[in-house]
Design a protein around this motif. Sequence first.
Motif, mmCIF file in Angstrom:
data_model
loop_
_atom_site.group_PDB
_atom_site.id
_atom_site.type_symbol
_atom_site.label_atom_id
_atom_site.label_comp_id
_atom_site.label_asym_id
_atom_site.label_seq_id
_atom_site.Cartn_x
_atom_site.Cartn_y
_atom_site.Cartn_z
ATOM 1 N N LEU A 60 0.669 -1.186 0.110
ATOM 2 C CA LEU A 60 0.161 0.025 -0.071
ATOM 3 C C LEU A 60 0.555 1.248 0.212
ATOM 4 O O LEU A 60 0.285 1.901 -0.460
ATOM 5 C CB LEU A 60 -0.894 0.090 1.063
ATOM 6 N N LEU A 61 1.724 1.601 1.087
ATOM 7 C CA LEU A 61 2.878 2.319 0.876
ATOM 8 C C LEU A 61 4.041 2.604 -0.758
ATOM 9 O O LEU A 61 3.616 4.101 -0.668
ATOM 10 C CB LEU A 61 4.015 1.711 1.828
ATOM 11 N N TRP A 62 3.853 1.717 -0.991
ATOM 12 C CA TRP A 62 4.576 1.481 -2.618
ATOM 13 C C TRP A 62 3.538 2.346 -4.078
ATOM 14 O O TRP A 62 3.284 3.225 -3.857
ATOM 15 C CB TRP A 62 5.156 0.410 -3.232
ATOM 16 N N LYS A 66 4.065 9.220 -3.131
ATOM 17 C CA LYS A 66 4.669 10.240 -3.588
ATOM 18 C C LYS A 66 5.650 9.531 -5.523
ATOM 19 O O LYS A 66 4.905 10.101 -6.470
ATOM 20 C CB LYS A 66 5.324 11.303 -3.630
ATOM 21 N N LYS A 67 6.287 8.111 -5.258
ATOM 22 C CA LYS A 67 6.332 7.604 -6.437
ATOM 23 C C LYS A 67 5.370 6.457 -7.196
ATOM 24 O O LYS A 67 5.835 6.206 -8.098
ATOM 25 C CB LYS A 67 7.689 7.739 -6.176
ATOM 26 N N LEU A 74 -2.261 11.266 -7.045
ATOM 27 C CA LEU A 74 -2.867 12.190 -6.097
ATOM 28 C C LEU A 74 -2.472 13.169 -5.917
ATOM 29 O O LEU A 74 -2.196 14.700 -5.271
ATOM 30 C CB LEU A 74 -3.253 11.218 -4.841
ATOM 31 N N ALA A 75 -0.784 13.352 -5.121
ATOM 32 C CA ALA A 75 0.336 14.518 -5.018
ATOM 33 C C ALA A 75 0.484 15.228 -6.230
ATOM 34 O O ALA A 75 0.178 16.058 -5.360
ATOM 35 C CB ALA A 75 1.616 13.687 -5.396
ATOM 36 N N ILE A 81 -1.618 10.479 1.384
ATOM 37 C CA ILE A 81 -1.885 9.787 2.047
ATOM 38 C C ILE A 81 -1.288 9.127 2.668
ATOM 39 O O ILE A 81 -1.562 8.733 3.924
ATOM 40 C CB ILE A 81 -2.460 8.305 1.026
ATOM 41 N N PRO A 82 0.655 8.036 2.365
ATOM 42 C CA PRO A 82 0.682 8.004 3.757
ATOM 43 C C PRO A 82 1.049 8.979 5.008
ATOM 44 O O PRO A 82 1.532 9.859 4.980
ATOM 45 C CB PRO A 82 2.234 7.504 2.294
ATOM 46 N N PHE A 83 1.076 8.123 6.421
ATOM 47 C CA PHE A 83 1.453 8.972 7.600
ATOM 48 C C PHE A 83 0.352 10.003 8.167
ATOM 49 O O PHE A 83 0.221 11.178 7.546
ATOM 50 C CB PHE A 83 2.359 9.449 7.636
#
Length: 225
Positions: A60-62, A66-67, A74-75, A81-83
């Motif tokens: 999910l993090l990957w 951002k990349k 989304l960025a 989304i992360p953190f």
Amino acid sequence: MWTPVWLSLQVAGLATLIVAVLGMLTARWMQQTRLPFKELLDSLFLLPMVLPPTITGFLLLWFLGKKGPVGEMLASFGIEIPFSFAGAVIAAAVVAFPLMYQSAGAGFAAVDRKLELASMSLGAGRIRTFVQVTLPLALPGFLSGIVLTFARALGEFGATLMLAGNIPGVTQTIPLAVFTAVEAGQMEEVTWFVGIMTVLSFVLVFLIKRWGRAQSAKQGGRLRA
């Protein structure tokens, strides 16, 4: 001290709401579709159930970073989304999704197709038949899935830690608060959080068992009638 409890209830509640809708719609679609790769899709939907939560969180993090394929898009709109609190909800929802998907699928499978056909033959459309016939008959499996989903989302740790981090007041749910308190040697806080989590989990298990007994009793009464 109540902040992690409140955050846990918020995360679990929102995750359950999302998963209840998506799980029901996905299970219904999978029941009706005749795609040649249906089993592959079914395995994909159940994958978070067997993957270690930390692996699910990393994926999910990957994916949402951002990349990542979605995170980069989304960025560009200023959404990260992360953190974040949203990351905690997404992590809990993804991990809990298989439980709702399976429960809803079992509920829909128990519905007599003849009743649906009879409803449509009397002039009811597909949507009306689904709302007035299919959904009420599948309700036991659906409600059981909701309780299981909430319980799983409430206790989520690994995927949440990977995607949302352990940020006090933002993403630090009860399991993460216990982890932090143990590392800091704050055993009074550990006891407090463990007690709350144990009570909440016991209540959820009790509700599942009581619901199951009630449904068995109803079915037995129908058979005797």
